[in-house]
Design a protein around this motif. Structure first.
Motif, PDB file in Angstrom:
ATOM      1  N   THR A  56     -44.843   6.401  29.312  1.00 17.37           N
ATOM      2  CA  THR A  56     -44.004   6.447  28.117  1.00 17.37           C
ATOM      3  C   THR A  56     -44.566   7.485  27.159  1.00 17.37           C
ATOM      4  O   THR A  56     -45.782   7.579  26.978  1.00 17.37           O
ATOM      5  N   LEU A  76     -34.478   6.289  27.667  1.00 19.48           N
ATOM      6  CA  LEU A  76     -35.515   7.284  27.918  1.00 19.48           C
ATOM      7  C   LEU A  76     -36.894   6.645  27.789  1.00 19.48           C
ATOM      8  O   LEU A  76     -37.056   5.643  27.071  1.00 19.48           O
ATOM      9  N   ALA A  93     -34.743  14.908  27.231  1.00 22.84           N
ATOM     10  CA  ALA A  93     -33.603  14.351  27.977  1.00 22.84           C
ATOM     11  C   ALA A  93     -33.403  15.000  29.340  1.00 22.84           C
ATOM     12  O   ALA A  93     -32.693  14.448  30.187  1.00 22.84           O
ATOM     13  N   VAL A 144     -38.091  13.847  32.142  1.00 20.96           N
ATOM     14  CA  VAL A 144     -38.116  12.380  32.137  1.00 20.96           C
ATOM     15  C   VAL A 144     -38.909  11.859  33.331  1.00 20.96           C
ATOM     16  O   VAL A 144     -39.752  10.954  33.205  1.00 20.96           O
ATOM     17  N   ARG A 167     -42.455   9.685  33.270  1.00 18.09           N
ATOM     18  CA  ARG A 167     -42.570   8.365  33.902  1.00 18.09           C
ATOM     19  C   ARG A 167     -43.700   8.332  34.925  1.00 18.09           C
ATOM     20  O   ARG A 167     -44.372   7.317  35.092  1.00 18.09           O
ATOM     21  N   ARG A 215     -35.819  12.822  21.465  1.00 22.01           N
ATOM     22  CA  ARG A 215     -34.869  12.388  22.501  1.00 22.01           C
ATOM     23  C   ARG A 215     -34.187  13.583  23.146  1.00 22.01           C
ATOM     24  O   ARG A 215     -34.073  13.676  24.371  1.00 22.01           O
TER      25      ARG A 215
END
Length: 766
Positions: free
Chosen positions: A446, A389, A432, A437, A441, A428
């Motif tokens: 990050t 991740l 997820a 995600v 990105r 996390r």
């Protein structure tokens, strides 16, 4: 005593080094022909009990360190004529001599030396010993390229104070300040030496020690001269705050190996050894230690005779020894700490006492280990990047070391690490989702997760910790991703303490949580209101977890820890139901307003004195606490009289009361009883309307069947606090008005009077 005295059974071969307190010689054991290095204390210093104790301390500390990276102690010998340490002699040269010849070492060679000596420090740290004087002269480099630590003359047990001394060019900021030695203190010094190895000069250089102190304490590390790949390693090891360095030398070795492999390949250590061995062998050939080649590498000396009596010295493989000649001293009048006192040291190091006064500590006899070091706390950091991740993380948490019980230490450390693991898992799990995600990105690259830890309080029985969790992400921008939490661990059991372990049973009730809410009210910001049933359109939020959606036990609805001055509550407004207030607030309730809520046993664990039964019982006239008390003869309410305040009779409508004033600071306390009972919610609404209509601001308000509480600011800016208890026939109340600028000065007094106020019989009119 005489400086001509020598350890019986040895013949001196050559002098290896001379220092202020003594000298180190290369000597041959007459019976076996083996070589050893003997560190003698000068006769004039042996007469000083403090200095002699220092040599005993060094022997004691060395006896507990079993490491191939630390020069080994064979014997400690003390007679009325002299004292000496008998150590292995290493066929090599000091790093100081190596740097004098080479000036700059190749990075692989410097990393090899650093790793070897860090492993030696790690073995010392594992038994609670902090070296405190790591410098080039105390690192030996053998002909094989291995490095060993020597001279523990300034060493202390982890967490103990020692002499505010060392080698100024390599001393950590906390060592300059005279604070207790930590493993991280050695990490700092080792990093300074590593810096010198790869640049050819010390990190900070100055003309005076005061200038050096200032540079080590505040100047940024000059990393420009350091190879770029090594800069993060040096920056970590030389962090000003020991909490941001690797907590132990062992942890630093792990980071070092990762950096070395990445920058110089998997064979970096082999190349480093090869380069060091050639230089070390050439320099060793020019010293008396070259004789060790002929002496071989067999066992250590097998006997040391003294006073006409043979005493076995034990066997230990390897050959000989360091050149450091410094000798430690005891705490006395400001010199190095004698860790366990003269008696404990003597018991730890004496292997045999024979006629004639010869004392020999026998390393080969495997003497009792030194007493375990006390429990100490240092910060660790878990950092890295998630492999699946887009998450990076740098999570700080405390860990304990030392103590006699390894299982207990593990339970404590598991408890202290748990919030970090839980936080990482929560983030996390939270991101997820493939859509989240992808957004991270695209927009952030990050999500950067950070946690910092702070020790709120440490006593022999309790460790209280606060974590501050943060998340750097535009996608996950809501403040609920950023919050504090606090908790306390019982250091005698390793258990995380819950409300049942801290609060009296009667406080873990609806009434008890109302009391807690009232006590916290003067110290908080803006408590919100939330919708409720028809007829009561809003309800003030409470610290009672049972009032949260889903209900539960009557316990505080926030995490909390303990400080020297009180309990720090980490209030999350959104958890309490404040839809418009998504932030958090840390609120400290002083012990004056807290101690009667806590179990006496827990107060003792906190290092506080539990209040006596009389101090928690209803006050009576003439009773004295922080001041006298007053009981109204008509309504029966009782209040604590503020010391030094002027008392005046005051007659509210349909009632009776008193005022207490300090005109010098503009503070006023009102207390009253009245036959105007009524509904608490109606009385509260009238009071709020009056305050706000006169330019004031209400920051907290609450009403229930037993009464109401309100706090905030008057139109003139003064703090306003009022609580009235309402019964079937009458009411009794208390009000404080005082300048906001005097809040800190008056916090305890206000809390004491609020806690001590007793409303009397409210079931009937008076």
């Amino acid at each position: 005593m005489s400086d001509t005295w020598r350890v019986p059974g040895y013949t001196e071969v050559d002098v290896l080094g001379t220092g202020g307190f003594g000298q180190v010689v290369l000597a041959k054991h007459e019976a076996s022909g083996k070589m050893a290095a003997i560190k003698y204390l000068r006769a004039e210093f042996l007469a000083d009990a403090r200095i002699a104790d220092g040599l005993r301390q060094e022997a004691w500390l060395l006896s507990g360190v079993r490491s191939p990276h630390v020069v080994r102690l064979f014997d400690f010998v003390e007679t009325p004529q002299g004292a000496a340490l008998v150590m292995e002699a290493v066929p090599g040269v000091s790093l100081r001599a190596l740097l004098a010849a080479e000036n700059v070492l190749a990075p692989e060679a410097a990393l090899t030396i650093l790793k070897g000596s860090l492993l030696g420090l790690a073995d010392a740290h594992a038994v609670g010993v902090v070296h405190r004087d790591y410098k080039p002269g105390n690192v030996l480099v053998s002909r094989e390229g291995a490095s060993k630590l020597v001279d523990f003359g300034l060493a202390t047990l982890d967490g103990h104070n020692g002499l505010t001394a060392g080698s100024p060019s390599y001393m950590a900021p906390e060592q300059w300040a005279g604070r207790p030695g930590l493993p991280a203190t050695d990490v700092y010094a080792a990093t300074c030496v590593f810096y010198q190895c790869v640049t050819g000069h010390r990190p900070f250089e100055a003309d005076t020690s005061e200038q050096l102190r200032a540079m080590h304490g505040g100047a940024p590390v000059p990393l420009e001269a350091v190879p770029e790949a090594l800069r993060p390693l040096i920056a970590r090891g030389m962090a000003k705050d020991p909490a941001w360095r690797p907590a132990t030398a062992d942890a630093f070795v792990t980071e070092l190996e990762a950096v070395a492999r990445k920058a110089y390949g998997k064979n970096w250590e082999k190349r480093g050894w090869k380069r060091l061995a050639a230089s070390a062998a050439a320099l060793t050939a020019l010293t008396p230690l070259a004789l060790l080649t002929a002496a071989g590498t067999a066992a250590a000396p097998v006997a040391a005779a003294g006073a006409g009596t043979g005493v076995a010295a034990g066997t230990a493989p390897g050959v000989a020894a360091g050149t450091g000649a410094g000798v430690a001293t005891s705490t006395g009048a400001g010199v190095t700490a004698t860790v366990a006192g003269k008696i404990a040291i003597a018991v730890a190091i004496v292997g045999g006492l024979v006629a004639g006064g010869l004392v020999v500590f026998q390393r080969g006899d495997d003497p009792p280990a030194p007493p375990p070091p006390p429990l100490s706390v240092a910060m660790q950091t878990l950092s890295g990047r998630d492999q699946a991740l887009p998450i990076s993380y740098e999570l700080q948490y405390p860990q304990v070391s030392g103590g006699p019980d390894a299982a207990l230490r593990q339970r404590i450390n598991d408890a202290l690490r748990a919030p970090i693991d839980k936080r990482l898992k929560a983030v996390r799990d939270g991101i997820a989702d493939p859509d989240i995600v992808e957004r991270i990105r695209q927009e952030d690259g990050t999500a950067a997760l950070h946690s910092s830890a702070r020790i709120l309080l440490r006593t022999p029985s309790v460790l209280s910790v606060r974590y501050n969790h943060d998340l750097d992400s535009d996608v996950l921008g809501h403040t609920t991703w950023r919050f504090p939490e606090a908790f306390s661990v019982d250091l005698t059991t390793g258990k995380v303490l819950g409300p049942q372990d801290m609060f009296r049973p009667e406080i873990l009730t609806a009434a008890g949580m109302r009391t807690l809410t009232q006590r916290l009210t003067p110290y908080t910001g803006d408590f919100c209101t939330v919708p409720t049933v028809e007829g009561y359109p809003t309800r003030q939020v409470s610290m009672d977890a049972a009032e949260l959606p889903g209900g539960g036990d009557h316990v505080p609805a926030s995490t909390f820890g303990f400080t020297e001055t009180g309990a720090e509550f980490e209030i999350l407004w959104y958890v309490l139901g404040c839809a418009s207030a998504a932030g958090s607030e840390s609120v400290v309730l002083p012990y004056a307003g807290l101690e009667d809520l806590l179990l006496p046993k827990f107060l003792t664990m906190l290092g506080k004195t539990a209040p006596s039964a009389s101090s928690t019982a209803p006050s009576t006239p003439g009773q004295s606490g922080d001041g006298a008390t007053y009981t109204n003869s008509r309504f029966g309410f009782t209040t604590q009289v503020p010391p030094g305040y002027t008392a005046s009779a005051w007659t509210p409508e349909n009632g009776a009361g008193m005022t207490y004033s300090d005109d010098g600071i503009g503070a006023m306390l009102y207390v009253w009883g009245t036959n105007s009972a009524g509904r608490p919610a109606d009385k509260l609404a009238q009071l709020v309307t009056s305050l706000e209509g006169n330019g004031g601001r209400v920051t907290f308000k609450s009403a229930d069947s037993d009464g109401y509480t309100v706090s905030g600011y008057q139109g003139d800016g003064k703090i306003y606090y009022e609580h009235e208890s309402v019964g079937a026939g009458s009411a009794a109340g208390l009000r404080w008005v005082y300048p906001a600028a005097r809040k800190t000065d008056l916090d305890k007094l206000v809390t004491d009077t609020v806690r001590a106020f007793k409303p009397g019989d409210l079931s009937r009119p008076h």
